[in-house]
Structures are given as structure tokens and as C-alpha cells.
Design a protein around this motif. Structure first.
Motif, short mmCIF file in Angstrom:
data_model
loop_
_atom_site.label_atom_id
_atom_site.label_comp_id
_atom_site.label_asym_id
_atom_site.label_seq_id
_atom_site.Cartn_x
_atom_site.Cartn_y
_atom_site.Cartn_z
N VAL A 197 -31.16 -15.88 -22.27
CA VAL A 197 -30.82 -14.62 -22.92
C VAL A 197 -30.38 -14.89 -24.36
CG1 VAL A 197 -28.39 -14.68 -22.17
CG2 VAL A 197 -29.50 -12.47 -22.61
N ALA A 198 -30.69 -13.95 -25.24
CA ALA A 198 -30.22 -14.04 -26.63
C ALA A 198 -28.74 -13.68 -26.69
CB ALA A 198 -31.03 -13.11 -27.52
N VAL A 199 -27.96 -14.47 -27.40
CA VAL A 199 -26.53 -14.23 -27.58
C VAL A 199 -26.26 -14.08 -29.08
CG1 VAL A 199 -24.21 -15.16 -27.25
CG2 VAL A 199 -25.96 -15.55 -25.51
N GLU A 200 -25.78 -12.90 -29.46
CA GLU A 200 -25.54 -12.61 -30.87
C GLU A 200 -24.05 -12.40 -31.13
OE1 GLU A 200 -28.93 -10.20 -32.76
OE2 GLU A 200 -28.95 -9.52 -30.67
N THR A 201 -23.58 -12.88 -32.28
CA THR A 201 -22.18 -12.75 -32.63
C THR A 201 -22.01 -12.77 -34.14
OG1 THR A 201 -20.00 -13.80 -32.46
CG2 THR A 201 -21.90 -15.26 -32.39
N LEU A 220 -28.81 -27.04 -18.68
CA LEU A 220 -28.44 -26.02 -19.65
C LEU A 220 -29.15 -26.27 -20.98
CD1 LEU A 220 -26.52 -23.57 -20.25
CD2 LEU A 220 -24.90 -25.26 -21.14
N HIS A 221 -29.58 -25.19 -21.63
CA HIS A 221 -30.18 -25.26 -22.96
C HIS A 221 -29.43 -24.31 -23.90
CE1 HIS A 221 -33.73 -27.54 -21.60
NE2 HIS A 221 -33.68 -26.76 -20.53
N VAL A 222 -29.16 -24.78 -25.10
CA VAL A 222 -28.58 -23.95 -26.17
C VAL A 222 -29.46 -24.12 -27.40
CG1 VAL A 222 -26.56 -23.44 -27.57
CG2 VAL A 222 -26.26 -24.26 -25.23
N LEU A 223 -30.07 -23.03 -27.85
CA LEU A 223 -31.07 -23.08 -28.91
C LEU A 223 -30.74 -22.09 -30.01
CD1 LEU A 223 -34.06 -22.62 -26.45
CD2 LEU A 223 -33.08 -24.81 -27.16
N PRO A 224 -31.13 -22.37 -31.25
CA PRO A 224 -30.96 -21.38 -32.31
C PRO A 224 -31.89 -20.19 -32.08
CG PRO A 224 -32.20 -23.25 -33.12
CD PRO A 224 -31.73 -23.63 -31.75
N GLY A 245 -34.39 -17.67 -33.30
CA GLY A 245 -35.29 -17.63 -34.44
C GLY A 245 -35.64 -16.22 -34.89
N GLU A 246 -36.52 -16.14 -35.89
CA GLU A 246 -36.96 -14.83 -36.39
C GLU A 246 -37.67 -14.06 -35.29
OE1 GLU A 246 -39.26 -14.91 -39.93
OE2 GLU A 246 -37.89 -16.25 -41.00
N ASN A 247 -37.47 -12.74 -35.31
CA ASN A 247 -38.08 -11.86 -34.31
C ASN A 247 -37.74 -12.30 -32.89
OD1 ASN A 247 -39.41 -10.29 -36.33
ND2 ASN A 247 -40.96 -11.91 -36.48
N TYR A 248 -36.54 -12.87 -32.73
CA TYR A 248 -36.00 -13.28 -31.43
C TYR A 248 -36.84 -14.37 -30.76
CZ TYR A 248 -32.60 -9.59 -31.87
OH TYR A 248 -31.56 -8.81 -32.32
N SER A 249 -37.44 -15.22 -31.57
CA SER A 249 -38.19 -16.35 -31.03
C SER A 249 -37.24 -17.49 -30.68
CB SER A 249 -39.22 -16.84 -32.05
OG SER A 249 -38.57 -17.29 -33.23
N GLY A 250 -37.74 -18.42 -29.87
CA GLY A 250 -36.94 -19.58 -29.50
C GLY A 250 -37.82 -20.81 -29.35
N ASP A 251 -37.25 -21.99 -29.61
CA ASP A 251 -38.02 -23.23 -29.57
C ASP A 251 -37.17 -24.30 -28.89
OD1 ASP A 251 -39.55 -25.47 -29.95
OD2 ASP A 251 -39.37 -25.51 -32.13
N LEU A 252 -37.63 -24.79 -27.72
CA LEU A 252 -36.87 -25.80 -26.99
C LEU A 252 -36.78 -27.12 -27.76
CD1 LEU A 252 -37.87 -25.33 -23.25
CD2 LEU A 252 -35.59 -25.23 -24.22
N LYS A 253 -37.65 -27.34 -28.74
CA LYS A 253 -37.59 -28.56 -29.54
C LYS A 253 -36.41 -28.53 -30.51
CE LYS A 253 -41.37 -30.02 -27.67
NZ LYS A 253 -41.33 -31.06 -26.62
N ALA A 254 -35.80 -27.34 -30.67
CA ALA A 254 -34.67 -27.20 -31.61
C ALA A 254 -33.33 -27.21 -30.87
CB ALA A 254 -34.83 -25.91 -32.40
N HIS A 267 -23.27 -22.15 -35.57
CA HIS A 267 -23.15 -21.49 -36.87
C HIS A 267 -24.13 -20.33 -36.99
CE1 HIS A 267 -20.58 -24.69 -38.61
NE2 HIS A 267 -21.27 -25.47 -37.80
N GLN A 268 -24.78 -19.96 -35.88
CA GLN A 268 -25.77 -18.89 -35.91
C GLN A 268 -25.88 -18.28 -34.51
OE1 GLN A 268 -26.46 -22.23 -35.43
NE2 GLN A 268 -28.68 -22.51 -35.62
N ASN A 269 -26.65 -17.20 -34.40
CA ASN A 269 -26.94 -16.63 -33.09
C ASN A 269 -27.79 -17.62 -32.29
OD1 ASN A 269 -25.60 -14.18 -33.68
ND2 ASN A 269 -27.42 -13.38 -34.70
N ILE A 270 -27.67 -17.54 -30.97
CA ILE A 270 -28.29 -18.56 -30.13
C ILE A 270 -29.01 -17.94 -28.93
CG2 ILE A 270 -26.62 -20.36 -30.74
CD1 ILE A 270 -25.19 -19.77 -28.07
N ILE A 271 -29.78 -18.78 -28.27
CA ILE A 271 -30.33 -18.49 -26.94
C ILE A 271 -29.65 -19.46 -25.99
CG2 ILE A 271 -32.38 -18.52 -25.47
CD1 ILE A 271 -34.01 -18.18 -28.11
#
Length: 279
Positions: free
Chosen positions: A132-136, A162-166, A168-177, A207-211
Motif C-alpha cells: 500500500v502507498a503510505v503518504e505523510t 517486508l519491503h519499504v520502497l520510495p 514514485g511518480e504517478n504512484y509507481s514503485g520499483d523493488l530495485k529501489a 525522507h519521502q512518501n513510501i510503499i
């Protein structure tokens, strides 16, 4: 590095271990880049991946958090079994020194509803992911605890990664990040509802919104007592947002905007009178 040809490109099998000490890398990821083909190793690093539907030019990626990945091209897979050794990264961890009383800030979805999302049977579900996207607006924040509410857990025990990811734009996500520097595994047990994972020892500051996402990597039952699948489902909250899912390690996320999203949240706190330094 293996035995004579025996699978003719239909399977990719072997064992994955640390190149320095030969210890197995449990639940390492193996997948065809960009495609829904692949899976994960078992708890001892052994894997058997069906690659019959991959093109001969497709790239197989073997990866494990904290290690350099290795790649193979399907047309070059000529052995019946591979012993794959991955080289570890030189880890640099952030040290966070706390002083004074901490104010806990909850981010994410805290209140479960009667709805749920989840997985099917054990074999097909190992390596599948929900997030899920987590915004703050409160960043930077240090992560203290991860919490998740299960609607049902009928296995005796289930292991997650567990995965914690930045985000991305348009609510994208990348497991490599991946923001975590090492694998964080945790277990849930039969009948358990709230799952609680201590993240304070990982010293992760966002330091940013995460997944935030969980990947099902293993499950156990004492005995097979029935023919149908055992249930494993995560409650969803009454909060509109973005659901992330994935079936195999190297495919892109499926992202859906939904009225009900997984009940997952983080207990965090502001840095305040703390310092962050590199080791």
C-alpha cells in the motif's frame, strides 16, 4: 558448476549461497526480467523455476537484498543444476542516536474493515506480494514498528518478507529501489490478527512518501487435513488508496486505486534532538 544437460531449457534449478562463507541465502528471488515467470528459493537456498514459457533471449535475474545480482540468458542455460554464489555488498548503516522523549507518529492504514485481500494455495503463492502507498507530510521520520492486520491465517505459521520502497511518480514503485539494507523476515501464526515487527534496530529514516509491502515466502502446517487451500488474508481498511501486487520477482507492480486498501501502518517518530551519521 553443474551436471550434464538434462532439462533442455525447461527448468532452471540449483542452490543460491553467499560467495564468502557458502551459507545458503533463504528465499532468494529468481525471475525472468519484466515477465511473470519465476519464483523464490526455499529456506535452504534451493530453487526450481519453470522457464519453458520464456523466450530464448530472455534474461534470468537472481537477486537477494544486500548482494550483487547475477544474470543468465535462457539460451545459455545448459546445465541441469547451478550452484550460484552471490557477492555481498559492503553495508553502510546509518546510526541514529536518540535523546529525550519520542513522539510517535502513525502513518498508513490503521483501522481494519470486514473486507480483505490475500492469496490462494501455498505453492502458487510463495513470492507473491501485497502493499500500500503510505503518504505523510511529516518527513524525515525514523521507522519504529510495522503493523499489519490479518483477516485470517489458517496455516500454523507463515513467513513474510517486508519491503519499504520510495513512492514514485504517478504512484509507481520499483523493488530495485529498496530502502531496507537487508532482508527483514517475520512470522505470523494461526489465528493471529495483529502482526507486529520491530524496525528500530534497522535505523531506517524516510525522507519521502513510501510503499510498504509484504511478500509471502513460506508457510507450514503440521499435517494436511483437507483438500482445499488454507486461507491467508490481510484485512483492508476503509481508506481509499493504492494497492500494489506482484506474482513473481522480476515483473512490474500491478497498481490499483481502490476504496479499501490493506491494513498496514508504521509507528514512526521525528528525529527531533537526534543525529544521523554514517558508519
Amino acid at each position: 558448476m553443474g551436471l550434464p544437460i538434462g532439462v533442455f531449457g525447461q527448468a532452471f534449478t540449483g542452490r543460491i549461497s553467499d560467495s564468502q562463507n557458502a551459507t545458503p541465502l533463504p528465499y532468494a528471488s529468481i525471475g525472468i526480467k519484466g515477465k511473470s515467470i519465476g519464483g523464490i528459493a526455499d529456506s535452504e537456498g534451493y530453487f526450481h523455476i519453470n522457464i519453458a514459457n520464456a523466450a530464448v533471449t530472455d534474461t534470468i535475474v537472481v537477486s537477494y537484498l544486500g548482494y550483487h545480482s547475477k544474470t543468465f540468458v535462457k539460451r545459455d542455460v545448459m546445465q541441469s543444476q547451478y550452484e550460484i554464489k552471490l557477492d555481498p555488498y559492503a553495508l553502510q548503516l546509518n546510526e541514529v542516536v536518540a535523546r529525550g522523549k519520542r513522539e510517535v507518529i502513525v502513518i498508513g492504514n490503521k483501522n481494519p474493515s470486514a473486507r480483505y485481500t490475500g492469496w490462494g494455495d501455498y505453492n502458487s503463492s510463495r513470492g507473491r506480494l501485497r502493499g500500500v502507498a503510505v503518504e505523510t507530510n511529516e518527513t524525515p521520520l525514523k521507522l519504529g514498528k510495522f503493523k499489519m492486520h490479518l483477516e485470517a491465517c489458517e496455516f500454523d505459521s507463515v513467513r513474510f518478507r517486508l519491503h519499504v520502497l520510495p513512492l514514485g511518480e504517478n504512484y509507481s514503485g520499483d523493488l530495485k529501489a529498496e530502502l531496507l539494507k537487508e532482508n527483514v523476515f517475520f512470522n505470523a501464526y494461526k489465528g493471529q490478527r495483529w502482526v507486529d515487527v520491530d524496525l528500530s534496530k534497522y535505523n531506517l529514516v524516510i525522507h519521502q512518501n513510501i510503499i510498504v509491502a509484504v511478500e509471502w515466502v513460506d508457510a507450514w502446517v503440521k499435517s494436511e487435513e483437507r483438500n482445499e487451500s488454507y486461507q491467508l488474508t490481510i484485512s483492508t481498511s476503509r481508506k481509499e488508496g493504492f494497492l500494489y501486487s506482484r506474482k513473481t520477482p522480476e515483473e512490474t507492480f500491478s497498481v490499483l486505486r481502490l476504496k479499501y486498501t490493506p491494513t498496514m501502518y508504521l509507528e514512526t517518530y521525528k528525529l527531533g534532538n537526534q543525529k544521523v551519521s554514517d558508519e
